[in-house]
Design a protein around this motif. Structure first.
Motif, short mmCIF file in Angstrom:
data_model
loop_
_atom_site.label_atom_id
_atom_site.label_comp_id
_atom_site.label_asym_id
_atom_site.label_seq_id
_atom_site.Cartn_x
_atom_site.Cartn_y
_atom_site.Cartn_z
N ALA A 194 -7.82 5.70 -1.02
CA ALA A 194 -7.74 5.23 -2.25
C ALA A 194 -7.01 5.24 -3.64
CB ALA A 194 -9.47 3.99 -2.78
N ALA A 195 -5.91 5.90 -3.73
CA ALA A 195 -5.45 7.23 -4.74
C ALA A 195 -4.45 6.11 -5.02
CB ALA A 195 -5.01 7.96 -4.42
N CYS A 196 -4.00 5.56 -4.78
CA CYS A 196 -2.47 4.30 -5.42
C CYS A 196 -3.15 3.16 -6.50
CB CYS A 196 -1.73 4.11 -4.17
SG CYS A 196 -1.73 2.97 -3.29
N ARG A 197 -3.29 2.18 -5.80
CA ARG A 197 -4.55 1.58 -6.58
C ARG A 197 -3.37 0.26 -5.90
NH1 ARG A 197 -8.95 2.99 -6.36
NH2 ARG A 197 -10.96 1.92 -6.84
N MET A 198 -1.75 0.34 -5.15
CA MET A 198 -1.22 -1.14 -4.68
C MET A 198 -1.56 -1.60 -4.01
SD MET A 198 1.98 -0.52 -6.34
CE MET A 198 2.76 -2.06 -5.10
N CYS A 199 -3.06 -1.82 -3.05
CA CYS A 199 -3.60 -2.40 -2.24
C CYS A 199 -4.45 -3.21 -3.22
CB CYS A 199 -3.80 -2.15 -1.53
SG CYS A 199 -5.40 -0.93 -1.46
N PRO A 237 -9.77 -2.37 -4.66
CA PRO A 237 -8.70 -1.98 -3.65
C PRO A 237 -8.98 -2.19 -2.04
CG PRO A 237 -10.75 0.06 -4.14
CD PRO A 237 -10.99 -1.44 -4.72
N CYS A 275 -8.20 -1.20 0.75
CA CYS A 275 -8.21 0.57 1.51
C CYS A 275 -9.04 0.18 2.12
CB CYS A 275 -7.19 0.68 1.71
SG CYS A 275 -7.41 1.77 -0.25
N ALA A 298 1.51 -1.27 0.00
CA ALA A 298 -0.13 -0.14 0.20
C ALA A 298 1.01 1.17 0.45
CB ALA A 298 -0.67 -0.14 1.24
N PHE A 299 0.53 2.48 -0.48
CA PHE A 299 1.13 3.60 -0.37
C PHE A 299 0.17 4.80 -0.27
CE2 PHE A 299 3.65 1.83 -4.44
CZ PHE A 299 3.99 1.94 -3.58
N CYS A 300 -0.87 4.72 -0.06
CA CYS A 300 -1.25 5.98 0.12
C CYS A 300 -2.67 5.43 1.62
CB CYS A 300 -2.80 6.25 -0.88
SG CYS A 300 -3.82 4.90 -1.35
N TYR A 301 -2.45 3.86 1.94
CA TYR A 301 -2.95 3.32 2.84
C TYR A 301 -2.16 4.28 4.01
CZ TYR A 301 -5.66 1.17 6.48
OH TYR A 301 -5.99 1.04 7.74
S1 FES Z 1 -2.80 1.44 -0.13
FE1 FES Z 1 -3.43 3.18 -1.72
S2 FES Z 1 -5.68 2.44 -2.71
FE2 FES Z 1 -4.82 1.18 -1.27
#
Ligand code: FES
Ligand code: SF4
Ligand code: SF4
Ligand code: SF4
Length: 697
Positions: free
Chosen positions: A46-51, A63, A65, A35-38
């Protein structure tokens, strides 16, 4: 009890309260979802979509998060589809991100670097010239490099939600989007550096640390912040004997990762060029450098002579030295100098509180209680300015648990932003407005009361009587100034009370009396500055010994000055504002200095006095035996935890001497003598800077 649901993540079943984000449920199952933004404890972006994860019976990746756990969910966190999506997200994030990890300040502890390694993203299909913008310096402590920013918004959220400062925002769009500071080209804020700490990449960097080291080149030393009484645990990063960074990224300790500007950046006083590194002895009216043996001998000779002629001696102790040093100091005063003339600068009326509630079970709050209580009442204190960790705890409690905060202060405070009620009262008159809150407070499940230095004597009586009349559990925090103000009281740096508040047979002189007494023969000041502001001891001819880090106003008047270590340079324990005891360990070494414990022990040895083995652990063993309430679990503090001490009731006939309670009035950007020698603190723009002032937008 919350409605529980069971979900399956990568074949492991986990039961969590309904609505728990899947990313958190996975953590409980021991599965780490990237996760980046969480960021735990803050709003979901919920901006980065890494999760992204794959959920059976859901057509698209989700996502995790922002996905609440619902019963029966079956989730895959590392399926080929998920891994492919993460690779794509990393490819997008790296479109404009410079690929300069070898020279980036974050290299070796960068979450983007880690993810790129983890998912093996070795190639990019983007061959266009990268969009670039230049790095900016927002303040002496905070630098921002927009090219490295991945727009996770963690910095904006900790500043806004965590602190209530809201100094960061977003500007421009698309590839040009970047974070901007509240004054357009610079920051005026708390300068806490929390934003730097949470930045997953090298976009936000620290003015004190950047480009000085790699993370694997430093030793990490667990210490307790020396600046205020909140007792934040800080991990000192030490390289070649020098502290070059302070943070608490492993979130151990009562403060999690929080540190204010003083804890994170104001460690530089340790290496200030004006540190005393050799003893000074007055000869011919001038302080001149001397060897340790000369100075120790001179001090011992003078003390021996004073004892021999029954001279009056006085000792002034410190609010920043360890419990072991304070305990040893009062022993030295009482057993070697045979005097109860010992005191220190008192900054909160704890003694009256202990007369009223000491010995009661659960009457004193912990730092964690501020995060879990149902309501809190703050009287006569500007928490964000003077007790930053306590302010952050109360705010987090309100954000996470909808607790109610009530404030009675002389002027506006930051807690007004979210307080259920804010009342104004002149200093010392705060308890006069308590009745207006009675009905609201009675309706709460429990209450923590925090009171500042203007609430003392009869006002504390009124406060506790009011608390008792509410018929709900009430706990108290007596706010005090410095890292070991509480420990100084508990260890008996008091003229009428010994360790654990045991009354002594014949009370000695108070600090004020010492300043005014014309007939003192010997005065030893350990880590305090009673002559600040041009004051003088009335006893002009008294022999003055001072243990100090710097040649402050008191040291300038001394006959012997011993160069002392700061809290960051020694082992021992300290007790925070809530009575929680923590261990602190020695980080850097400043040549030529000694701990106050060693100085006292060396002088005692010269005098042939046996005060016990002067090793911090051995003195602490004695404290655990001898000081009521200090028999804390060793395993807890040995592993970096905080153990709450339980001071006994102070006898009702003990004079709590409230007239001696005076706060230094330090703000977020000052810290007594130490603050004066922190260049970083001196450089920042003080905003808000003064007590009882809210940050002007
Ligand atoms: S951690 Fe960034 S969208 Fe979920
Ligand atoms: S240093 Fe602290 S107060 Fe300033 S912008 Fe960063 S998080 Fe906000
Ligand atoms: S500066 Fe750092 S924390 Fe702030 S949005 Fe950019 S990457 Fe995230
Ligand atoms: S809140 Fe107090 S103890 Fe914590 S970092 Fe700041 S000055 Fe240090």
């Amino acid at each position: 009890m919350a409605n529980m649901v069971t979900i399956t993540i990568d074949g492991r079943q986990v039961t969590v309260p309904a609505g728990t984000p899947v990313i958190e449920a996975a953590k409980q199952a021991g599965i780490d979802i990237p996760a980046f933004c969480y960021y735990e404890g803050f709003s979901v972006q919920a901006a980065c979509r890494m999760c992204l994860v794959e959920v059976e019976k859901m057509p698209k990746l989700q996502p995790s998060c922002a996905l609440p756990a619902t019963d029966g969910m079956v989730i895959h966190t590392e399926s080929p589809k998920v891994v492919e999506a993460r690779k794509s997200m990393l490819e997008f994030l790296l479109t404009n991100h410079p690929l300069d990890c070898p020279v980036c300040d974050k290299g070796g502890e960068c979450e983007l670097q880690d993810m790129t390694f983890r998912y093996g993203v070795g190639e990019s299909r983007f061959t266009e010239i990268k969009h670039h913008d230049v790095e900016k310096q927002w303040s002496p402590l905070v630098f921002y490099d927009p090219a490295r920013c991945i727009l996770c918004y963690r910095c904006i959220r900790v500043c806004d939600e965590g602190l209530g400062v809201g100094a960061l925002g977003l500007s421009f769009r698309g590839v040009s989007a970047e974070i901007i500071p509240n004054r357009g080209d610079h920051l005026e804020c708390d300068e806490c550096g929390w934003c730097i700490d949470v930045c997953p990449v090298g976009a936000l960097t620290s003015g004190t640390y950047r480009y000085k080291s790699r993370p694997w080149e430093m030793n990490y030393v667990p210490a307790v912040c020396t600046h205020c009484s909140n007792g934040c645990k800080t991990t000192l990063s030490v390289r070649n004997g020098e502290i070059i960074r302070a943070n608490n990224r492993d979130r151990s300790g009562i403060n999690g990762e929080f540190l204010c500007v003083k804890g994170r950046f104001a460690f530089d006083f340790v290496h200030n060029g004006e540190r005393l590194q050799t003893p000074l002895v007055r000869r011919g009216g001038r302080l001149e450098p001397a060897s340790w043996s000369e100075a120790l001998q001179a001090a011992a000779d003078r003390i021996r002579a004073s004892i021999g002629r029954n001279g009056r001696a006085a000792v002034i102790g410190s609010t920043r030295t360890t419990n072991e040093e304070n305990y040893y100091l009062q022993k030295f005063a009482r057993q070697v100098l045979r005097t109860n003339n010992i005191d220190h600068h008192r900054s909160g009326d704890l003694i009256t509180l202990l007369r009223l509630v000491g010995g009661r079970k659960d009457a004193l709050a912990t730092v964690n209680d501020l995060y879990t209580c149902d309501a809190a009442l703050v009287l006569g204190a500007d928490l964000a300015q003077q007790h930053p960790l306590l302010a952050v705890q109360l705010r987090a409690n309100w954000r996470h648990h909808q607790s109610a905060v009530y404030v009675i202060t002389e002027g506006p405070v930051r807690e007004d932003q979210y307080a259920a009620r804010s009342l104004r009262a002149s200093a010392g008159e705060e308890t006069g407005r308590l009745e207006e809150l009675r009905e609201e407070l009675k309706a709460r499940r429990n209450l923590v009361v925090l009171y500042g230095p203007t609430v003392k004597g009869d006002a504390v009586h009124r406060l506790v009587a009011f608390g008792d009349s509410l018929d709900i559990p009430v706990k108290y925090v007596c706010l005090v100034d410095y890292a070991n103000s509480r420990g100084a009281l508990d260890m008996g740096l008091l003229p009428h009370l010994g360790p654990g508040y045991r009354p002594v047979e014949i009370a000695g002189m108070t600090l004020d009396a010492m300043l005014e007494a014309p007939d003192l023969d010997l005065i030893w000041v350990v880590g305090a500055n009673p002559l600040k502001g041009g004051r003088r001891f009335a006893a002009r001819d008294a022999f003055l010994i001072v243990n100090e880090l710097f040649l402050n106003e008191t040291a300038e008047q001394a006959d012997i000055v011993f160069p002392a270590m700061s809290l960051y340079e020694k082992n021992g324990t300290v007790t925070n504002v809530c009575g929680e005891l923590q261990r602190t360990k020695a980080g850097p070494k400043v040549m030529g200095t000694k701990s106050d414990l060693d100085i006292l022990a060396l002088v005692a040895a010269q005098l042939g006095a046996d005060l016990g083995v002067p090793l911090p652990d051995r003195v602490f063993e004695e404290i655990r035996r001898e000081v009521p309430g200090y028999n804390v679990p060793l395993a807890l503090i040995a592993t970096g935890g905080a153990a709450q001490t339980r001071p006994p009731a102070v006898p009702a006939d003990v004079d709590s001497q409230p007239e001696l309670v005076r706060s230094s009035g330090d703000t977020l950007f000052t810290s007594g003598t130490l603050g004066r020698y922190s260049k970083k603190l001196a450089e920042v723009i003080e905003a808000p800077g003064r007590l009882f002032q809210v940050l002007v937008p």
